[in-house]
Design an enzyme around this catalytic site. Structure first.
Site, PDB file in Angstrom:
ATOM      1  N   TYR A  43       0.774  -1.712   0.300  1.00 35.20           N
ATOM      2  CA  TYR A  43      -0.301   0.333   0.193  1.00 35.20           C
ATOM      3  C   TYR A  43       0.800   1.086   0.488  1.00 35.20           C
ATOM      4  CZ  TYR A  43      -4.584  -2.618   1.065  1.00 35.20           C
ATOM      5  OH  TYR A  43      -5.049  -3.826   1.051  1.00 35.20           O
ATOM      6  N   PRO A  63     -16.784  -1.733   2.024  1.00 38.94           N
ATOM      7  CA  PRO A  63     -18.116  -2.620   1.972  1.00 38.94           C
ATOM      8  C   PRO A  63     -19.536  -0.852   1.742  1.00 38.94           C
ATOM      9  CG  PRO A  63     -16.950  -1.130   3.640  1.00 38.94           C
ATOM     10  CD  PRO A  63     -15.342  -1.269   2.965  1.00 38.94           C
TER      11      PRO A  63
END
Length: 284
Positions: free
Chosen positions: A7, A171
Site C-alpha cells: 500500500y 463496504p
C-alpha cells in the site's frame, strides 16, 4: 488496523506501513491498543529489479517480507499476517512451514487470507490440520457489500465452516453505497473511478437510485445503512472502513448502533438480491 506491504503503490510501496509505524512511535501504549493486520503477496522490488521470491508466498519471500513490514511498522509482532492473494505456484505445505516459524519466533500471532475463493480456504485449513500444531487461517478479507454479494455463494460459507472471521473490504463499493447520486445532485463530490464506471450502466444506476430512495423514505443515511447491513450478515466480524474525514469516521461509528428493521432488510434484498447459496444459486 489494516494495511499491506504494497500500500502506497509505485515508488511509495510500504508508505502506509511507515505511517502506522510513525504513529506507534508517538507512544501512549498505542501498539498495545491496536489489533494490527498487514498483508504479503505484492512485489516490493524496485521497478525492473524483480526476481522470483520478491513476491507471492514462497517461504523465502514470506520471511523477508515480514521482517521488512515489522521494520516499517516499528513493532516486533503482527497480530494477523494475511495472504493478499492465492499463490498458485507455492504449495500450502511450504506456506505453513514459513508461518509456523514466524509464530514460533513471536513475529506473527495469526494468519489470515484475503481474496481467497472458498475452495482455497478449505484447502489451506485442511493442510494446516494435517500438519498438526498449525493454527491455519483465522480470517478472510473479501470484497463484500450490498452491491457485490457473490461472496455469499462460497466464500462466506467456507469461512463459517472453518471458523474464520469475515472482514469485508470496500463496504461502500467505492462510494456507490454512500449516497453518491444525492451528493452529486447537491453539488458535492461526484463518483469517480470504478464507481463512475458502474453508474454508466443504466441498470446499475437505477438500482443505486432505488437504494437511495428507499433509505430517504426511512430517513437514513446510505453509508451508515451499508455498514450496518454488513454487521447483520452471518459470519461477518466487521467491515474495513477508510474514512477521509472526521465526519466520515463519525458516520461509520454510528452504523454500529444502527438497528435495521425487517421491513428495511427486505427492501434492501429487493433492491440488491443476493446470488443465494451454492450450489442452489447455479444448480438445484
Amino acid at each position: 488496523m489494516n494495511t499491506a506491504n504494497v500500500y502506497g503503490w509505485g515508488e511509495d510501496k510500504g508508505r502506509t506501513e511507515s505511517i502506522i509505524g510513525s504513529w506507534f512511535a508517538k507512544g501512549g501504549e498505542r501498539r498495545d491498543k491496536v489489533v494490527l493486520a498487514t498483508k504479503v503477496y505484492g512485489n516490493m522490488a524496485a521497478d525492473g529489479e524483480a526476481w522470483p521470491n520478491h513476491d507471492k508466498l514462497s517461504a523465502v519471500n514470506i520471511r523477508r517480507a515480514v521482517d521488512a513490514s515489522l521494520k516499517r511498522l516499528g513493532t516486533d509482532y503482527i497480530d494477523v499476517y494475511q495472504f493478499h492473494h492465492i499463490d498458485r505456484s507455492t504449495p500450502f505445505e511450504e506456506i505453513w512451514q514459513a508461518v509456523d516459524v514466524l509464530v514460533q519466533q513471536g513475529k506473527v500471532l495469526y494468519a489470515g487470507s484475503s481474496n481467497f475463493p472458498g475452495y482455497k480456504i478449505a484447502q489451506a485449513n485442511e493442510i494446516a490440520a494435517r500438519r498438526g500444531g498449525t493454527i491455519g487461517l483465522v480470517s478472510e478479507q473479501c470484497l463484500y457489500n450490498l452491491f457485490e454479494r457473490r461472496a455469499e455463494m462460497e466464500v462466506v460459507p467456507a469461512a463459517q465452516e472453518y471458523g474464520l472471521g469475515v472482514i469485508p473490504w470496500s463496504p461502500l463499493h467505492g462510494g456507490l453505497l454512500g449516497g453518491v447520486l444525492k451528493k452529486a445532485a447537491e453539488g458535492g463530490r461526484r463518483a469517480s473511478g470504478r464507481a463512475a464506471d458502474t453508474l454508466a450502466d443504466p441498470a446499475a444506476r437505477a438500482r443505486i437510485q432505488a437504494y437511495e430512495d428507499l433509505l430517504d423514505k426511512h430517513g437514513l443515511e446510505p453509508g451508515e445503512v451499508a455498514l450496518a447491513w454488513l454487521l447483520t450478515r452471518p459470519g461477518v466480524t466487521g467491515p474495513i472502513v477508510g474514512p477521509r474525514t472526521a465526519g466520515q469516521l463519525e458516520s461509520a461509528l454510528r452504523a454500529v448502533e444502527l438497528e435495521l428493521g425487517e421491513e428495511l432488510l427486505a427492501g434492501l434484498d429487493e433492491v440488491f438480491p443476493g446470488p443465494g447459496p451454492s450450489p442452489e444459486a447455479f444448480a438445484w
